[in-house]
Design an enzyme around this catalytic site. Sequence first.
Site, PDB file in Angstrom:
ATOM      1  N   LYS A 103      -1.446   4.432   8.217  1.00  0.00           N
ATOM      2  CA  LYS A 103      -1.731   4.340   9.723  1.00  0.00           C
ATOM      3  C   LYS A 103      -2.472   5.476  10.009  1.00  0.00           C
ATOM      4  CE  LYS A 103       2.479   1.646  10.099  1.00  0.00           C
ATOM      5  NZ  LYS A 103       2.849   1.364   8.705  1.00  0.00           N
ATOM      6  N   HIS A 139       4.774   5.571  12.803  1.00  0.00           N
ATOM      7  CA  HIS A 139       3.885   5.582  14.046  1.00  0.00           C
ATOM      8  C   HIS A 139       3.854   6.677  14.549  1.00  0.00           C
ATOM      9  CE1 HIS A 139       3.076   1.239  13.385  1.00  0.00           C
ATOM     10  NE2 HIS A 139       4.428   1.180  12.756  1.00  0.00           N
ATOM     11  N   SER A 164       7.821   0.202  16.264  1.00  0.00           N
ATOM     12  CA  SER A 164       6.579  -0.345  16.214  1.00  0.00           C
ATOM     13  C   SER A 164       6.067  -1.619  16.921  1.00  0.00           C
ATOM     14  CB  SER A 164       6.346  -0.868  14.642  1.00  0.00           C
ATOM     15  OG  SER A 164       7.290  -1.885  14.502  1.00  0.00           O
TER      16      SER A 164
END
Length: 388
Positions: A236, A204, A176
């Site tokens: 996300k 992610h 990240s």
Amino acid sequence: MSFDLQSRLAERRAAHLYRQRPLLDSPQGPEVVVDGQPLLAFCSNDYLGLANHPEVIRALQRGAEQWGVGGGASHLVIGHSGPHHALEEALAEFTGRPRALLFSTGYMANLAAVTALVGQGDTVLEDRLNHASLLDAGLLSGARFSRYLHNDAASLASRLEKATGNTLVVTDGVFSMDGDLADLPNLCTVAKAKGAWVMVDDAHGFGPLGANGGGIVEQFGLGLDDVQVLVGTLGKAFGTAGAFVAGSEELIETLIQFARPYIYTTSQPPAVACATLKSLELLRSEGWRREHLARLIARFREGAEAIGLALMDSPTPIQPILIGDSERAMKLSALLKARGILVGAIRPPTVPAGSARLRVTLSAAHSEAQLERLLEALAACWPEVRDA
């Protein structure tokens, strides 16, 4: 004797490491209002631009009208509603795994999976740059805990030689703070040779990576045999909230029986699961979002390199600009903000000492013109920081 909190806070301020919460006065999106100031933001993890999508909003509203607001109880008491179950089934199908289990946060999902699978007498091996939730999970598990060199299959192999009991290899899919990808094919090969399981937190990766947005496991063509425990977060690229663990029937039943963060937590609001079902549908059907995002990433890297910025090896929406010194990173962030652009400065202890950076994150909701505005601002501001 008393806690000297004032001194701790003063030391953090003096080291340019003090953190403050920006107050968002608008929905998520490229153009936001923060602390009363209109800004063009490049610091959200809303990678596909779904957090404020009208169809996702409507799904949340309809879900609240039908199912109410609160989850009411834990999943094992009376908090497991129809939308939760439907979302678990959809996520299992999406990931190509027999089952998926819904969690209220990604931190909880990671704590739950690691602590339910390994304990005293076992071994957990983690990448040095893993997310804090994974590192905390390893430490709290009670298993023998060791960190291998970042993305280094040889380093992992040497630690596997000393492993005892059940062994779990844990890695982020996309790191990240650096934006680079785990070398999953080699890590999985090494782990399989020693009979170890592999757990990947692809928080992610889901959305931006893979032909269908299925993340790093899809991108590398790996299956349940290679990655036994697959974790994803929904706050996300999915644009909502919560997380999930996907895997075998036995894995999910084990988590339901033994994972304390699952057993002893109230379920997320059912309406959030309704919203996520819609965002999952959009993630899968609107491939143009990934294609546009890929073009933005390529253009940013080309433009940033022309300016002379130090980028990291990232093919993802996470594009860190390496500065080194925390004070200089804060200065560049402030100069950009004065030009109406918001990019967060990431400093130790989130990243190693001497590697402070600006963490640019791109979204499919950004236009090409907005990206050019960022590059123009960086070109104007960088010499002032570089030559300071």
